[in-house]
Design a protein around this motif. Structure first.
Motif, PDB file in Angstrom:
ATOM      1  N   GLN A 168      39.258  19.153  29.515  1.00  0.00           N
ATOM      2  CA  GLN A 168      37.809  19.218  29.674  1.00  0.00           C
ATOM      3  C   GLN A 168      37.100  18.606  28.462  1.00  0.00           C
ATOM      4  O   GLN A 168      36.111  17.877  28.599  1.00  0.00           O
ATOM      5  CB  GLN A 168      37.367  20.671  29.855  1.00  0.00           C
ATOM      6  CG  GLN A 168      35.875  20.830  30.132  1.00  0.00           C
ATOM      7  CD  GLN A 168      35.455  20.127  31.410  1.00  0.00           C
ATOM      8  OE1 GLN A 168      36.051  20.328  32.475  1.00  0.00           O
ATOM      9  NE2 GLN A 168      34.425  19.276  31.324  1.00  0.00           N
ATOM     10  N   ARG A 191      38.314  16.336  26.465  1.00  0.00           N
ATOM     11  CA  ARG A 191      38.516  14.887  26.531  1.00  0.00           C
ATOM     12  C   ARG A 191      37.550  14.258  27.523  1.00  0.00           C
ATOM     13  O   ARG A 191      36.961  13.199  27.259  1.00  0.00           O
ATOM     14  CB  ARG A 191      39.957  14.582  26.939  1.00  0.00           C
ATOM     15  CG  ARG A 191      40.304  13.096  26.878  1.00  0.00           C
ATOM     16  CD  ARG A 191      41.738  12.842  27.259  1.00  0.00           C
ATOM     17  NE  ARG A 191      41.956  13.121  28.686  1.00  0.00           N
ATOM     18  CZ  ARG A 191      43.142  13.083  29.279  1.00  0.00           C
ATOM     19  NH1 ARG A 191      44.232  12.806  28.570  1.00  0.00           N
ATOM     20  NH2 ARG A 191      43.276  13.329  30.558  1.00  0.00           N
ATOM     21  N   SER A 192      37.348  14.913  28.669  1.00  0.00           N
ATOM     22  CA  SER A 192      36.399  14.401  29.658  1.00  0.00           C
ATOM     23  C   SER A 192      34.984  14.386  29.099  1.00  0.00           C
ATOM     24  O   SER A 192      34.242  13.416  29.298  1.00  0.00           O
ATOM     25  CB  SER A 192      36.457  15.278  30.912  1.00  0.00           C
ATOM     26  OG  SER A 192      35.477  14.876  31.854  1.00  0.00           O
ATOM     27  N   ASN A 193      34.622  15.436  28.369  1.00  0.00           N
ATOM     28  CA  ASN A 193      33.282  15.487  27.763  1.00  0.00           C
ATOM     29  C   ASN A 193      33.094  14.375  26.736  1.00  0.00           C
ATOM     30  O   ASN A 193      32.020  13.778  26.633  1.00  0.00           O
ATOM     31  CB  ASN A 193      33.056  16.846  27.104  1.00  0.00           C
ATOM     32  CG  ASN A 193      32.939  17.978  28.112  1.00  0.00           C
ATOM     33  OD1 ASN A 193      32.690  17.733  29.301  1.00  0.00           O
ATOM     34  ND2 ASN A 193      33.140  19.205  27.666  1.00  0.00           N
ATOM     35  N   VAL A 239      34.507  11.428  26.687  1.00  0.00           N
ATOM     36  CA  VAL A 239      34.336  10.157  27.387  1.00  0.00           C
ATOM     37  C   VAL A 239      32.902  10.021  27.899  1.00  0.00           C
ATOM     38  O   VAL A 239      32.281   8.963  27.796  1.00  0.00           O
ATOM     39  CB  VAL A 239      35.348  10.042  28.541  1.00  0.00           C
ATOM     40  CG1 VAL A 239      35.041   8.808  29.397  1.00  0.00           C
ATOM     41  CG2 VAL A 239      36.764   9.955  27.993  1.00  0.00           C
ATOM     42  N   LYS A 240      32.351  11.120  28.433  1.00  0.00           N
ATOM     43  CA  LYS A 240      30.982  11.075  28.962  1.00  0.00           C
ATOM     44  C   LYS A 240      29.972  10.817  27.843  1.00  0.00           C
ATOM     45  O   LYS A 240      29.030  10.047  28.003  1.00  0.00           O
ATOM     46  CB  LYS A 240      30.656  12.384  29.672  1.00  0.00           C
ATOM     47  CG  LYS A 240      31.402  12.572  30.990  1.00  0.00           C
ATOM     48  CD  LYS A 240      31.072  13.925  31.613  1.00  0.00           C
ATOM     49  CE  LYS A 240      31.861  14.122  32.902  1.00  0.00           C
ATOM     50  NZ  LYS A 240      31.595  15.456  33.503  1.00  0.00           N
ATOM     51  N   VAL A 241      30.178  11.482  26.709  1.00  0.00           N
ATOM     52  CA  VAL A 241      29.266  11.303  25.583  1.00  0.00           C
ATOM     53  C   VAL A 241      29.289   9.868  25.083  1.00  0.00           C
ATOM     54  O   VAL A 241      28.263   9.302  24.698  1.00  0.00           O
ATOM     55  CB  VAL A 241      29.641  12.274  24.435  1.00  0.00           C
ATOM     56  CG1 VAL A 241      28.906  11.897  23.147  1.00  0.00           C
ATOM     57  CG2 VAL A 241      29.305  13.708  24.817  1.00  0.00           C
ATOM     58  N   GLU A 297      30.126   7.157  26.818  1.00  0.00           N
ATOM     59  CA  GLU A 297      29.991   6.151  27.870  1.00  0.00           C
ATOM     60  C   GLU A 297      28.990   5.046  27.550  1.00  0.00           C
ATOM     61  O   GLU A 297      29.228   3.892  27.888  1.00  0.00           O
ATOM     62  CB  GLU A 297      29.600   6.829  29.194  1.00  0.00           C
ATOM     63  CG  GLU A 297      30.794   7.292  30.003  1.00  0.00           C
ATOM     64  CD  GLU A 297      30.353   7.870  31.345  1.00  0.00           C
ATOM     65  OE1 GLU A 297      29.137   8.027  31.547  1.00  0.00           O
ATOM     66  OE2 GLU A 297      31.218   8.153  32.170  1.00  0.00           O
ATOM     67  N   ARG A 326      30.069   1.085  28.079  1.00  0.00           N
ATOM     68  CA  ARG A 326      29.479   0.144  29.035  1.00  0.00           C
ATOM     69  C   ARG A 326      29.311  -1.244  28.442  1.00  0.00           C
ATOM     70  O   ARG A 326      29.118  -2.216  29.144  1.00  0.00           O
ATOM     71  CB  ARG A 326      28.120   0.679  29.526  1.00  0.00           C
ATOM     72  CG  ARG A 326      28.253   1.785  30.560  1.00  0.00           C
ATOM     73  CD  ARG A 326      26.952   1.945  31.336  1.00  0.00           C
ATOM     74  NE  ARG A 326      25.893   2.481  30.499  1.00  0.00           N
ATOM     75  CZ  ARG A 326      25.612   3.773  30.381  1.00  0.00           C
ATOM     76  NH1 ARG A 326      26.342   4.664  31.045  1.00  0.00           N
ATOM     77  NH2 ARG A 326      24.621   4.182  29.618  1.00  0.00           N
TER      78      ARG A 326
END
Length: 213
Positions: A13, A15-17, A19-21, A23, A27
């Motif tokens: 979780q 690690r997922s957070n 990546v979102k931060v 992003e 891009r």
């Protein structure tokens, strides 16, 4: 303190957070996170701003230029300006009080950068002093004092330089402020050298050779 399965779930979780931060930078086509079976790493680049990199680059720049930096006061001021953020503590605002190992490491790192910067300013002040450039020596001495206002050797250096430049009242104000800080923050009285220096300044006596300190 969690069972292994729950700890792994939490790690996924986090690690997922991450990546979102991150992003917005991703891009731009830059890979930011590198994950292996045992590590999670961060790739640096133009879209990533890391405070410790600023501190390290500033230290390296000062080290490379220390032999000639004091000769050009405009360049000195530019370095001071660029280094302003480096005076904050390493990883300022980030602490893990429940992780003793990390906090011990963090304390050592913070002290390392603190001492490194002071040493660089001391060295440049010495070089300027040896060249007879008291104004620049004073600027570097003041910067060292700003980083650690309780370090007696640099306080005395600053006060002597002020007195040597004919700024007697300023030197005495600096000395009195240092004495007050010692009493308020450390509950100690000034040492014999501080008292002696005050007497020399007040009596207008010739100070010791500047190159000797």
């Amino acid at each position: 303190d969690l069972p292994l399965s729950a700890a792994r779930s939490n790690l996924r979780q986090v690690r997922s957070n991450l990546v979102k931060v991150l992003e917005p930078a991703a891009r731009h086509g830059q890979t930011l996170i590198r994950v292996t079976a045992t590590t999670i790493g961060l790739f640096t680049g133009k879209h990533v701003d890391i405070d410790v990199v600023k501190v390290q680059s500033t230290c390296e720049a000062l080290s490379r230029k220390s032999e000639v930096l004091f000769k050009n006061f405009n360049e000195v001021e530019a370095i001071f300006s660029a280094e302003r953020d480096a005076n904050k503590r390493f990883l300022d605002g980030f602490d893990l009080p429940d992780c003793d190992g990390f906090m011990e490491w963090l304390g050592h790192q913070r002290q390392y950068f603190h001492d490194r910067l002071i040493t660089l300013y001391e060295d440049n002040s010495d070089r300027a002093l040896a060249a007879g450039d008291l104004d620049t020596a004073l600027a570097f001495a003041r910067k060292a004092v700003q980083i650690d206002p309780l370090q007696e050797a640099n306080q005395l250096r600053l006060i002597r330089l002020l007195a040597s430049l004919g700024r007697k009242e300023h030197a005495l104000r600096e000395l009195n402020a240092y004495v007050t800080r010692l009493r308020n923050e450390l509950d100690v009285d000034p040492g014999a050298e501080v008292i002696l220096l005050r007497g020399q300044i007040m009596q207008g006596l010739v100070l010791p050779e500047l190159s000797a300190f």
